[in-house]
Design a protein around this motif. Sequence first.
Motif, PDB file in Angstrom:
ATOM      1  N   VAL A  14       6.679  -8.651 -12.794  1.00 34.06           N
ATOM      2  CA  VAL A  14       7.419  -9.586 -11.764  1.00 34.06           C
ATOM      3  C   VAL A  14       7.626  -8.665 -10.501  1.00 34.06           C
ATOM      4  O   VAL A  14       7.401  -8.874  -9.331  1.00 34.06           O
ATOM      5  N   ASP A  15       8.337  -7.307 -10.735  1.00 34.62           N
ATOM      6  CA  ASP A  15       8.383  -6.816  -9.735  1.00 34.62           C
ATOM      7  C   ASP A  15       7.291  -6.196  -8.960  1.00 34.62           C
ATOM      8  O   ASP A  15       7.316  -5.863  -7.650  1.00 34.62           O
ATOM      9  N   ILE A  16       6.313  -5.785  -9.773  1.00 32.67           N
ATOM     10  CA  ILE A  16       5.089  -5.615  -8.969  1.00 32.67           C
ATOM     11  C   ILE A  16       4.493  -6.484  -7.892  1.00 32.67           C
ATOM     12  O   ILE A  16       4.094  -6.073  -6.846  1.00 32.67           O
ATOM     13  N   VAL A  17       4.592  -8.008  -8.448  1.00 27.27           N
ATOM     14  CA  VAL A  17       4.292  -8.955  -7.559  1.00 27.27           C
ATOM     15  C   VAL A  17       5.201  -8.988  -6.252  1.00 27.27           C
ATOM     16  O   VAL A  17       4.651  -9.029  -5.059  1.00 27.27           O
ATOM     17  N   SER A  18       6.492  -8.709  -6.571  1.00 25.10           N
ATOM     18  CA  SER A  18       7.394  -8.833  -5.337  1.00 25.10           C
ATOM     19  C   SER A  18       7.091  -7.627  -4.507  1.00 25.10           C
ATOM     20  O   SER A  18       7.241  -8.018  -3.093  1.00 25.10           O
ATOM     21  N   MET A  19       6.672  -6.541  -5.145  1.00 25.84           N
ATOM     22  CA  MET A  19       6.493  -5.337  -3.992  1.00 25.84           C
ATOM     23  C   MET A  19       5.145  -5.484  -3.320  1.00 25.84           C
ATOM     24  O   MET A  19       4.748  -5.348  -1.945  1.00 25.84           O
ATOM     25  N   LEU A  20       4.165  -6.303  -3.676  1.00 24.97           N
ATOM     26  CA  LEU A  20       2.907  -6.515  -3.157  1.00 24.97           C
ATOM     27  C   LEU A  20       3.045  -7.475  -2.232  1.00 24.97           C
ATOM     28  O   LEU A  20       2.620  -7.674  -1.014  1.00 24.97           O
ATOM     29  N   THR A  21       3.977  -8.263  -2.194  1.00 26.99           N
ATOM     30  CA  THR A  21       4.423  -9.508  -1.318  1.00 26.99           C
ATOM     31  C   THR A  21       4.727  -8.903  -0.259  1.00 26.99           C
ATOM     32  O   THR A  21       4.564  -9.230   0.976  1.00 26.99           O
ATOM     33  N   ILE A  23       4.432  -5.565   0.802  1.00 24.85           N
ATOM     34  CA  ILE A  23       3.537  -4.948   1.501  1.00 24.85           C
ATOM     35  C   ILE A  23       2.429  -5.686   1.961  1.00 24.85           C
ATOM     36  O   ILE A  23       1.331  -4.944   2.517  1.00 24.85           O
ATOM     37  N   GLU A  24       2.327  -7.213   1.855  1.00 25.16           N
ATOM     38  CA  GLU A  24       1.297  -8.105   2.417  1.00 25.16           C
ATOM     39  C   GLU A  24      -0.052  -7.737   1.725  1.00 25.16           C
ATOM     40  O   GLU A  24      -1.019  -7.815   2.322  1.00 25.16           O
ATOM     41  N   GLN A  25       0.058  -7.706   0.452  1.00 25.46           N
ATOM     42  CA  GLN A  25      -1.253  -7.265  -0.261  1.00 25.46           C
ATOM     43  C   GLN A  25      -1.300  -8.318  -1.351  1.00 25.46           C
ATOM     44  O   GLN A  25      -0.257  -8.681  -1.944  1.00 25.46           O
ATOM     45  N   LYS A  26      -2.386  -8.710  -1.926  1.00 27.26           N
ATOM     46  CA  LYS A  26      -2.660  -9.675  -2.811  1.00 27.26           C
ATOM     47  C   LYS A  26      -2.695  -9.272  -4.085  1.00 27.26           C
ATOM     48  O   LYS A  26      -2.343  -9.997  -5.026  1.00 27.26           O
ATOM     49  N   SER A  27      -3.049  -7.975  -4.362  1.00 27.68           N
ATOM     50  CA  SER A  27      -3.105  -7.483  -5.624  1.00 27.68           C
ATOM     51  C   SER A  27      -3.251  -5.941  -5.696  1.00 27.68           C
ATOM     52  O   SER A  27      -3.144  -5.213  -4.593  1.00 27.68           O
ATOM     53  N   VAL A  28      -2.825  -5.226  -6.647  1.00 23.03           N
ATOM     54  CA  VAL A  28      -2.979  -3.575  -6.907  1.00 23.03           C
ATOM     55  C   VAL A  28      -4.438  -3.364  -6.543  1.00 23.03           C
ATOM     56  O   VAL A  28      -4.319  -2.517  -5.660  1.00 23.03           O
ATOM     57  N   ALA A  29      -5.430  -3.884  -6.964  1.00 26.62           N
ATOM     58  CA  ALA A  29      -6.739  -3.414  -6.523  1.00 26.62           C
ATOM     59  C   ALA A  29      -6.916  -3.357  -5.012  1.00 26.62           C
ATOM     60  O   ALA A  29      -7.495  -2.503  -4.656  1.00 26.62           O
ATOM     61  N   ASP A  30      -6.241  -4.467  -4.196  1.00 26.61           N
ATOM     62  CA  ASP A  30      -6.436  -4.447  -2.819  1.00 26.61           C
ATOM     63  C   ASP A  30      -5.705  -3.512  -2.184  1.00 26.61           C
ATOM     64  O   ASP A  30      -6.215  -2.571  -1.321  1.00 26.61           O
ATOM     65  N   VAL A  31      -4.526  -2.914  -2.844  1.00 30.51           N
ATOM     66  CA  VAL A  31      -3.667  -1.727  -2.394  1.00 30.51           C
ATOM     67  C   VAL A  31      -4.827  -0.522  -2.584  1.00 30.51           C
ATOM     68  O   VAL A  31      -4.832   0.435  -1.718  1.00 30.51           O
ATOM     69  N   VAL A  32      -5.299  -0.408  -3.632  1.00 29.22           N
ATOM     70  CA  VAL A  32      -5.893   0.814  -3.901  1.00 29.22           C
ATOM     71  C   VAL A  32      -7.231   0.940  -3.154  1.00 29.22           C
ATOM     72  O   VAL A  32      -7.373   1.872  -2.725  1.00 29.22           O
ATOM     73  N   SER A  33      -7.896  -0.043  -3.023  1.00 24.60           N
ATOM     74  CA  SER A  33      -9.204  -0.128  -2.141  1.00 24.60           C
ATOM     75  C   SER A  33      -8.993   0.340  -0.635  1.00 24.60           C
ATOM     76  O   SER A  33      -9.676   0.586   0.139  1.00 24.60           O
ATOM     77  N   LYS A  34      -7.765  -0.163   0.003  1.00 25.38           N
ATOM     78  CA  LYS A  34      -7.333  -0.008   1.085  1.00 25.38           C
ATOM     79  C   LYS A  34      -6.981   1.501   1.400  1.00 25.38           C
ATOM     80  O   LYS A  34      -6.486   1.995   2.447  1.00 25.38           O
ATOM     81  N   THR A  35      -6.560   2.204   0.061  1.00 23.31           N
ATOM     82  CA  THR A  35      -6.010   3.521   0.265  1.00 23.31           C
ATOM     83  C   THR A  35      -6.866   4.683  -0.143  1.00 23.31           C
ATOM     84  O   THR A  35      -7.052   5.542   0.754  1.00 23.31           O
ATOM     85  N   VAL A  36      -7.774   4.371  -0.943  1.00 23.83           N
ATOM     86  CA  VAL A  36      -8.682   5.344  -1.316  1.00 23.83           C
ATOM     87  C   VAL A  36     -10.060   4.966  -0.545  1.00 23.83           C
ATOM     88  O   VAL A  36     -10.274   3.945  -0.675  1.00 23.83           O
ATOM     89  N   PRO A  37     -10.739   5.894   0.047  1.00 26.69           N
ATOM     90  CA  PRO A  37     -11.801   5.726   0.875  1.00 26.69           C
ATOM     91  C   PRO A  37     -12.942   5.259   0.062  1.00 26.69           C
ATOM     92  O   PRO A  37     -13.066   5.577  -1.311  1.00 26.69           O
ATOM     93  N   GLU A  38     -13.561   4.018   0.307  1.00 25.99           N
ATOM     94  CA  GLU A  38     -14.646   3.520  -0.611  1.00 25.99           C
ATOM     95  C   GLU A  38     -15.627   4.540  -1.153  1.00 25.99           C
ATOM     96  O   GLU A  38     -16.392   4.223  -2.099  1.00 25.99           O
ATOM     97  N   SER A  39     -16.179   5.322  -0.166  1.00 23.88           N
ATOM     98  CA  SER A  39     -17.171   6.542  -0.631  1.00 23.88           C
ATOM     99  C   SER A  39     -16.776   7.337  -1.885  1.00 23.88           C
ATOM    100  O   SER A  39     -17.766   7.626  -2.426  1.00 23.88           O
ATOM    101  N   ILE A  40     -15.527   7.309  -2.183  1.00 19.43           N
ATOM    102  CA  ILE A  40     -15.179   8.144  -3.359  1.00 19.43           C
ATOM    103  C   ILE A  40     -14.472   7.278  -4.218  1.00 19.43           C
ATOM    104  O   ILE A  40     -13.886   7.823  -5.274  1.00 19.43           O
ATOM    105  N   LEU A  41     -14.146   5.944  -4.139  1.00 18.43           N
ATOM    106  CA  LEU A  41     -13.505   5.045  -5.101  1.00 18.43           C
ATOM    107  C   LEU A  41     -14.525   4.788  -6.413  1.00 18.43           C
ATOM    108  O   LEU A  41     -14.984   3.871  -6.512  1.00 18.43           O
ATOM    109  N   PHE A  42     -14.475   5.619  -7.192  1.00 24.16           N
ATOM    110  CA  PHE A  42     -15.668   5.578  -8.301  1.00 24.16           C
ATOM    111  C   PHE A  42     -15.006   4.645  -9.336  1.00 24.16           C
ATOM    112  O   PHE A  42     -16.143   4.131 -10.283  1.00 24.16           O
TER     113      PHE A  42
END
Length: 938
Positions: A14-21, A23-42
Amino acid sequence: MSDFLDRHIGPSEVDIVSMLTIIEQKSVADVVSKTVPESILFGNRMAIDEGISERDTLALATELANQNTIATNFIGQGYYGTLIPTVIQRNILENPGWYTAYTPYQAEISQGRLEMLLNFQQMIIDLTGMDISNASLLDEPTAAAEAMMMAKRVNRKNKSNRFLIDRNTHPQTITILQTRAKPLGIELVVADIQGDDFSDCFATLLQSPGTNGEVRDLSADIAKAKMQNVLTIVACDLLALTLLKTPAEMGADIAIGNSQRFGVPMGFGGPHAAFLATRDEFKRMVPGRIIGVSQDTLGNLAMRMSLQTREQHIRRDKATSNICTAQVLLAVLAAAYGIYHGAKGLKNIATKVHLKAATLAKSLSDAGFELASTQFFDTITINTDKAQALFKQAQEKNINLRLLNDNQLTIAMDETTTTEDLKSLLAIFGQGSFGQGSTLSCFDKVEPCHGQVRESVFLTHPVFSLHHSETEMMRYLKRLENKDIALNHSMIALGSCTMKLNAATQMYPISLPGFSKLHPYAPATQTQGYQQLFKDLEHALCEITGYDAVSLQPNAGSQGEFAGLLAIHAYHQSRGDAHRNICLIPSSAHGTNPASAVMAGMKVVIVKCDESGNISVDDLQEKAQKHADNLAAIMVTYPSTHGVFEVQIQKICDIIHTRGGQVYLDGANLNAMVGLTRMGEFGADVSHINLHKTFAIPHGGGGPGMGPIGVKAHLAQFLPGDPLVKDSNAVSAAMYGSASILPISWSYIKLLGKHGMQRSTEIAIVSANYIATELKDHFPILYRGDQGMVAHECIIDIRPLKDESGITEEDIAKRLMDYGFHSPTMSFPVSGTLMIEPTESESKREIDRFITAMVSIYNEIQNVISGKWDRENNPLKNAPHTAHEMSGEWNYPYTRTQALYPVESLVANKYFPPVKRIDNVYGDRNLFCSCITTEDFK
């Protein structure tokens, strides 16, 4: 995933959903994909099992511990059985109030452990007779290496480049000295010091007692060395010094050694606190940390780390050492042991140990065995052509002796040796009983060595005589603990240091006898459980990092840096490229990086960073090309110390590789990568792995640490070797470094498993972005990635507010103490900033408490800017406020409530700093580094 994951991850779903709200991101995966460069996100490529339960992890750890054989040890060689008093084990070693604390950079909330470290220094000063001691170093051989380098700096009049080592020195010390001397161009000479004229060397190292146990008066040799302007270093034994003349009384310039036998388990090699003590005239040259006495703003006695401007984070490539990790927790244990026993108790222990050795010596002499020396403390050596047969026969009986050479056996006594142990040993030598007259109580007076008995008093400060009952000791330790902020009190949001949960289940195995009681030089047949644990851990670290091989030997991150650079140098040398000695280091790198490069014999060239905090690829291209013929390596921290994933990391690696260099990637920020990417796959050749950051080994108030290195296959043959083998490039005294704390990281990986570790990384990134979002309207976020995200940490810029209000980052750090928090990392890597790292193990509730405190402080700064509060006389400039100020006159232009209870939550749980703000300048100008009474201070 195991149930433990929910214990480790602080925020609920529940806390994680609140935190995502937020930071205006839909999911944890979205946060990661926008943080780690796509070229090395293995993604998660780790071939690691899923996590198991706490119960199963403990059972498996116990099973491995039981596979180790606890033999009767007579090996000695710098490591001895010892009895840790239960009051110390329970109240320090197994107490999170002590083991979860951070390095005491914020001295006002570290007074407890600083006092105990001052006790450690006093104990070392008293026992060695020297004027000043540090607190502390990693192990005895590396302390010897630091002493060698210090002597080279100090003895500038002596132009020799030779360092003379007495042949009767522990072999592991000689090996480490070889490793450290070679890159610096220092020539080592190992010889019999007796009879040497010292005509061509800048310093000399003598072991007392020698590695064969012999004790002799070194005064004449030291005097002769002084005549030639040669500095003298004595490696000594603290317990022996309760009975024998001190290094200072023999005229030595520097004393080094290890405090392991003062209540710290052998642990198959560590961690243990070493020391370096010296004369007053050399105090500003001493490597490592020195605790000094200063005063707070009210003139009250207060302790702090002295001479911090010597530290490598400030001095960088001009640093005299790359030391980053001390062994604080172990120094605390040793000091507590000295306090609990006092001078009389220590001398009594030493006397009993010597009596055992004397008893054995007489029995063997009576049986016709020849002693190599009749002058000894706890260790005897016998000359016999049956040495190898006796050695083997003893091992068959589960007794470990030391084979000094083909015709000499060495036998060492310690505090744990029993009469039954001696009887079993004598049976090996064909003796059914002790020699006539040689019982363990046959001497009324002990004189271990003729003419060398200590006459001087020691441990006379009251602290060493007031706490001998368990009641008093327990209360003293509790009083000290209560002075400090550790993780058991509140979040420690230190950027770059990853102060995460050190779970009790992970800590439990270090107390198992099968892990704690093994001698580091015990035969491999007795260490099968450890070997399996090492194999498991090495495999897991390879899978996590994408490297092909791992060495667990470096016992600090700084040691890992050094070992990695040595591997790179050896690789170049094997290819006929020994001339490659240029190391490129970005300006954003950890301060230890340039210091380590210089220690490894490399020349540092700094690479600029751009306005976004990324490495300037243009500047890198230019400098890599300019130095292409001599390029050895680049040292890059990833994610960067600026708290961002640099998009062009692969290009950076390619630039170096195409010019013949190697990529050293500092693994300090690995907590942002586990399960998402692997440095060994995006271009790095070698990294050190801070187990005390990412893999839950606790910081212990500033140590222990562990810094294993991972390498690609082409560097594997150049990893550190056996410290008992000459020229092996070993960097620590024991093959597996501080082995007894490796079960902590092993347990962490077993508990979390493949997807649990990935989840930990993801939530660490989410939490950091949550903090950055919540604080951005109050404090500018200095650096972000190309999609506006931070990695696992963020840097807030204090400079705009500082310009408007005069409030500094230090004022904010001290004011946070009034809110019950340890400050984030201050002014590193950018002056005038605070670097914040929440980690995955902090709950949203605790993170929100921290955010509330920071916002409240922002509002207080606005009161200064608006003129409501005076620019010099306000709660921030006067912070921290102590319990003493709760009563009596109140002379501040703000209320007690505003000072002491700035937010309502503090009413229910208030921490009071024990002292006001400490005067650092006074402390450096008036250097007191030993215990003094309040009356003496005044």
